[in-house]
Design a protein around this motif. Sequence first.
Motif, PDB file in Angstrom:
ATOM      1  N   SER A  39      -1.991 -16.028  23.276  1.00 35.63           N
ATOM      2  CA  SER A  39      -2.721 -15.300  24.327  1.00 35.63           C
ATOM      3  C   SER A  39      -3.644 -14.226  23.767  1.00 35.63           C
ATOM      4  CB  SER A  39      -1.733 -14.672  25.332  1.00 35.63           C
ATOM      5  OG  SER A  39      -0.969 -15.676  25.975  1.00 35.63           O
ATOM      6  N   PHE A  40      -4.166 -14.446  22.555  1.00 33.48           N
ATOM      7  CA  PHE A  40      -5.163 -13.553  21.972  1.00 33.48           C
ATOM      8  C   PHE A  40      -6.542 -14.083  22.367  1.00 33.48           C
ATOM      9  CE2 PHE A  40      -2.142 -12.524  18.195  1.00 33.48           C
ATOM     10  CZ  PHE A  40      -1.397 -11.692  19.026  1.00 33.48           C
ATOM     11  N   TYR A  41      -6.961 -13.752  23.589  1.00 34.38           N
ATOM     12  CA  TYR A  41      -8.150 -14.380  24.136  1.00 34.38           C
ATOM     13  C   TYR A  41      -9.442 -13.927  23.443  1.00 34.38           C
ATOM     14  CZ  TYR A  41      -4.826 -15.861  27.642  1.00 34.38           C
ATOM     15  OH  TYR A  41      -3.746 -16.416  28.265  1.00 34.38           O
ATOM     16  N   GLY A  42      -9.417 -12.719  22.876  1.00 30.44           N
ATOM     17  CA  GLY A  42     -10.559 -12.293  22.080  1.00 30.44           C
ATOM     18  C   GLY A  42     -10.720 -13.170  20.852  1.00 30.44           C
ATOM     19  N   GLU A  43      -9.587 -13.527  20.223  1.00 25.87           N
ATOM     20  CA  GLU A  43      -9.612 -14.413  19.071  1.00 25.87           C
ATOM     21  C   GLU A  43     -10.059 -15.823  19.456  1.00 25.87           C
ATOM     22  OE1 GLU A  43      -8.192 -13.402  15.508  1.00 25.87           O
ATOM     23  OE2 GLU A  43      -9.411 -11.984  16.633  1.00 25.87           O
ATOM     24  N   VAL A  44      -9.684 -16.239  20.676  1.00 27.77           N
ATOM     25  CA  VAL A  44     -10.084 -17.560  21.160  1.00 27.77           C
ATOM     26  C   VAL A  44     -11.608 -17.662  21.230  1.00 27.77           C
ATOM     27  CG1 VAL A  44     -10.113 -19.108  23.153  1.00 27.77           C
ATOM     28  CG2 VAL A  44      -7.968 -18.060  22.425  1.00 27.77           C
ATOM     29  N   LEU A  45     -12.242 -16.672  21.854  1.00 24.83           N
ATOM     30  CA  LEU A  45     -13.704 -16.694  21.974  1.00 24.83           C
ATOM     31  C   LEU A  45     -14.386 -16.619  20.611  1.00 24.83           C
ATOM     32  CD1 LEU A  45     -14.229 -14.350  25.069  1.00 24.83           C
ATOM     33  CD2 LEU A  45     -14.422 -16.840  24.985  1.00 24.83           C
ATOM     34  N   THR A  46     -13.846 -15.783  19.739  1.00 23.44           N
ATOM     35  CA  THR A  46     -14.417 -15.651  18.400  1.00 23.44           C
ATOM     36  C   THR A  46     -14.316 -16.963  17.625  1.00 23.44           C
ATOM     37  OG1 THR A  46     -13.845 -13.304  18.315  1.00 23.44           O
ATOM     38  CG2 THR A  46     -14.286 -14.385  16.221  1.00 23.44           C
ATOM     39  N   THR A  47     -13.172 -17.639  17.774  1.00 19.09           N
ATOM     40  CA  THR A  47     -12.966 -18.881  17.047  1.00 19.09           C
ATOM     41  C   THR A  47     -13.875 -19.994  17.554  1.00 19.09           C
ATOM     42  OG1 THR A  47     -10.647 -18.238  16.722  1.00 19.09           O
ATOM     43  CG2 THR A  47     -11.217 -20.518  16.262  1.00 19.09           C
ATOM     44  N   ILE A  48     -14.135 -20.019  18.850  1.00 21.66           N
ATOM     45  CA  ILE A  48     -15.094 -20.980  19.406  1.00 21.66           C
ATOM     46  C   ILE A  48     -16.469 -20.747  18.775  1.00 21.66           C
ATOM     47  CG2 ILE A  48     -16.346 -21.678  21.489  1.00 21.66           C
ATOM     48  CD1 ILE A  48     -13.780 -21.126  23.063  1.00 21.66           C
ATOM     49  N   TYR A  49     -16.847 -19.484  18.665  1.00 27.21           N
ATOM     50  CA  TYR A  49     -18.118 -19.116  18.021  1.00 27.21           C
ATOM     51  C   TYR A  49     -18.141 -19.586  16.570  1.00 27.21           C
ATOM     52  CZ  TYR A  49     -21.221 -15.901  15.477  1.00 27.21           C
ATOM     53  OH  TYR A  49     -22.144 -15.357  14.629  1.00 27.21           O
ATOM     54  N   ASP A  83     -14.318  -9.401  17.659  1.00 32.31           N
ATOM     55  CA  ASP A  83     -15.486 -10.140  18.155  1.00 32.31           C
ATOM     56  C   ASP A  83     -16.745  -9.639  17.451  1.00 32.31           C
ATOM     57  OD1 ASP A  83     -14.162 -11.760  19.986  1.00 32.31           O
ATOM     58  OD2 ASP A  83     -14.235 -10.246  21.551  1.00 32.31           O
ATOM     59  N   ALA A  84     -16.838  -8.320  17.332  1.00 31.35           N
ATOM     60  CA  ALA A  84     -18.022  -7.708  16.721  1.00 31.35           C
ATOM     61  C   ALA A  84     -18.081  -7.945  15.221  1.00 31.35           C
ATOM     62  CB  ALA A  84     -18.037  -6.210  17.019  1.00 31.35           C
ATOM     63  N   THR A  85     -16.992  -7.644  14.512  1.00 32.71           N
ATOM     64  CA  THR A  85     -17.011  -7.768  13.052  1.00 32.71           C
ATOM     65  C   THR A  85     -17.098  -9.229  12.609  1.00 32.71           C
ATOM     66  OG1 THR A  85     -14.580  -7.666  13.017  1.00 32.71           O
ATOM     67  CG2 THR A  85     -15.789  -5.601  12.660  1.00 32.71           C
ATOM     68  N   ASN A  86     -16.395 -10.103  13.317  1.00 33.45           N
ATOM     69  CA  ASN A  86     -16.484 -11.527  12.993  1.00 33.45           C
ATOM     70  C   ASN A  86     -17.876 -12.080  13.275  1.00 33.45           C
ATOM     71  OD1 ASN A  86     -14.043 -12.654  11.915  1.00 33.45           O
ATOM     72  ND2 ASN A  86     -13.052 -12.278  13.870  1.00 33.45           N
ATOM     73  N   GLY A  87     -18.426 -11.689  14.416  1.00 35.96           N
ATOM     74  CA  GLY A  87     -19.741 -12.187  14.797  1.00 35.96           C
ATOM     75  C   GLY A  87     -20.813 -11.811  13.801  1.00 35.96           C
ATOM     76  N   ILE A  88     -20.824 -10.552  13.389  1.00 43.40           N
ATOM     77  CA  ILE A  88     -21.832 -10.100  12.431  1.00 43.40           C
ATOM     78  C   ILE A  88     -21.552 -10.655  11.044  1.00 43.40           C
ATOM     79  CG2 ILE A  88     -22.910  -8.086  11.376  1.00 43.40           C
ATOM     80  CD1 ILE A  88     -23.503  -8.569  14.373  1.00 43.40           C
ATOM     81  N   GLY A  89     -20.270 -10.725  10.673  1.00 44.15           N
ATOM     82  CA  GLY A  89     -19.920 -11.299   9.378  1.00 44.15           C
ATOM     83  C   GLY A  89     -20.410 -12.732   9.242  1.00 44.15           C
ATOM     84  N   GLN A  90     -20.249 -13.517  10.314  1.00 42.01           N
ATOM     85  CA  GLN A  90     -20.696 -14.904  10.274  1.00 42.01           C
ATOM     86  C   GLN A  90     -22.215 -15.006  10.198  1.00 42.01           C
ATOM     87  OE1 GLN A  90     -18.599 -17.856  10.322  1.00 42.01           O
ATOM     88  NE2 GLN A  90     -20.572 -18.646   9.659  1.00 42.01           N
ATOM     89  N   LEU A  91     -22.910 -14.147  10.918  1.00 40.20           N
ATOM     90  CA  LEU A  91     -24.380 -14.149  10.849  1.00 40.20           C
ATOM     91  C   LEU A  91     -24.868 -13.815   9.439  1.00 40.20           C
ATOM     92  CD1 LEU A  91     -25.453 -12.368  14.177  1.00 40.20           C
ATOM     93  CD2 LEU A  91     -25.701 -14.795  13.603  1.00 40.20           C
ATOM     94  N   LEU A  92     -24.252 -12.810   8.829  1.00 36.21           N
ATOM     95  CA  LEU A  92     -24.645 -12.412   7.475  1.00 36.21           C
ATOM     96  C   LEU A  92     -24.281 -13.485   6.454  1.00 36.21           C
ATOM     97  CD1 LEU A  92     -23.614  -8.640   7.578  1.00 36.21           C
ATOM     98  CD2 LEU A  92     -25.932  -9.575   7.590  1.00 36.21           C
ATOM     99  N   MET A  93     -23.146 -14.138   6.673  1.00 36.43           N
ATOM    100  CA  MET A  93     -22.748 -15.225   5.784  1.00 36.43           C
ATOM    101  C   MET A  93     -23.738 -16.377   5.874  1.00 36.43           C
ATOM    102  SD  MET A  93     -19.260 -17.457   6.006  1.00 36.43           S
ATOM    103  CE  MET A  93     -19.237 -19.161   5.442  1.00 36.43           C
ATOM    104  N   THR A  94     -24.137 -16.734   7.080  1.00 37.43           N
ATOM    105  CA  THR A  94     -25.100 -17.812   7.269  1.00 37.43           C
ATOM    106  C   THR A  94     -26.431 -17.476   6.594  1.00 37.43           C
ATOM    107  OG1 THR A  94     -24.080 -18.423   9.377  1.00 37.43           O
ATOM    108  CG2 THR A  94     -26.318 -19.214   8.990  1.00 37.43           C
ATOM    109  N   GLY A  95     -26.797 -16.189   6.658  1.00 34.32           N
ATOM    110  CA  GLY A  95     -28.037 -15.746   6.034  1.00 34.32           C
ATOM    111  C   GLY A  95     -27.927 -15.458   4.551  1.00 34.32           C
ATOM    112  N   LEU A  96     -26.728 -15.683   3.960  1.00 33.20           N
ATOM    113  CA  LEU A  96     -26.490 -15.492   2.523  1.00 33.20           C
ATOM    114  C   LEU A  96     -26.587 -14.024   2.097  1.00 33.20           C
ATOM    115  CD1 LEU A  96     -28.488 -18.611   1.295  1.00 33.20           C
ATOM    116  CD2 LEU A  96     -26.027 -18.299   1.026  1.00 33.20           C
ATOM    117  N   TYR A  97     -26.154 -13.101   2.964  1.00 33.26           N
ATOM    118  CA  TYR A  97     -26.163 -11.680   2.634  1.00 33.26           C
ATOM    119  C   TYR A  97     -24.799 -11.254   2.102  1.00 33.26           C
ATOM    120  CZ  TYR A  97     -30.661 -11.027   4.951  1.00 33.26           C
ATOM    121  OH  TYR A  97     -31.995 -11.087   5.288  1.00 33.26           O
ATOM    122  N   ARG A  98     -24.798 -10.474   1.028  1.00 36.69           N
ATOM    123  CA  ARG A  98     -23.547 -10.018   0.435  1.00 36.69           C
ATOM    124  C   ARG A  98     -22.787  -9.081   1.365  1.00 36.69           C
ATOM    125  NH1 ARG A  98     -24.795  -5.037  -3.793  1.00 36.69           N
ATOM    126  NH2 ARG A  98     -25.963  -3.792  -2.289  1.00 36.69           N
TER     127      ARG A  98
END
Length: 215
Positions: free
Chosen positions: A70-80, A151-166
């Motif tokens: 029932s960690f619904y924030g994690e559910v949405l993040t994982t879908i992303y 949600d915030a840290t995962n979302g930005i981390g994934q964007l930076l990872m996709t963009g190849l930023y350290r």
Amino acid sequence: MTQWLYLIALSSLPFILEFTSGQEQHDWLGLFASWTGIVCVILVAEGRASNYLFGAVNSAIYLILSFQASFYGEVLTTIYFFIMQPIGLYTWLSNRVNEQDKAEPSHFEAKKLDWRGWLKYLALTALIWIGMGFAYKSIHSHRPFRDSVTDATNGIGQLLMTGLYREQWIFWIATNLFSIYLWWGSNLHIQAMYWVYTLNSIVGWYQWTKAVKKA
């Protein structure tokens, strides 16, 4: 050789925990989620596009576990995360740099944020955190702004990872530490996975920083 030893050592931790914890029933789903997640982040640190294959499998399993807890924030993040796997794979493969003097047929050029990039992504982090916090509050979540942190840290981390930023690794470290707190006392495998993630994030920051300086 050192990279293989590092991979084997860290990825063996879930199996050691599973078969030494003394539990009567084995948590195969948690075990496989932990193992695929650890392999994924190690491959990210090494700059290997194959991380996205393990990431897709890990996201699918983690989605089930988060829903069960029932960690619904994690559910949405994982879908992303799941949606971002093919996007990230395409982006990384599109940014390969071929060199004749390299043992590997291709590699990736790591980037770093300038101060404008930092302002942009920090503002986006705050926007996601507050926005998702109010969204969870509207559905009467007991911890709306706590759930929205990852949600915030995962979302930005994934964007930076996709963009190849350290700088992705700073956001991953923040995510991992908060996730350890979130899963504390709930699932041994997931806790162990995030401890390994934290260690690997430090290694990843070091390796990508060297790659940036070299570039």
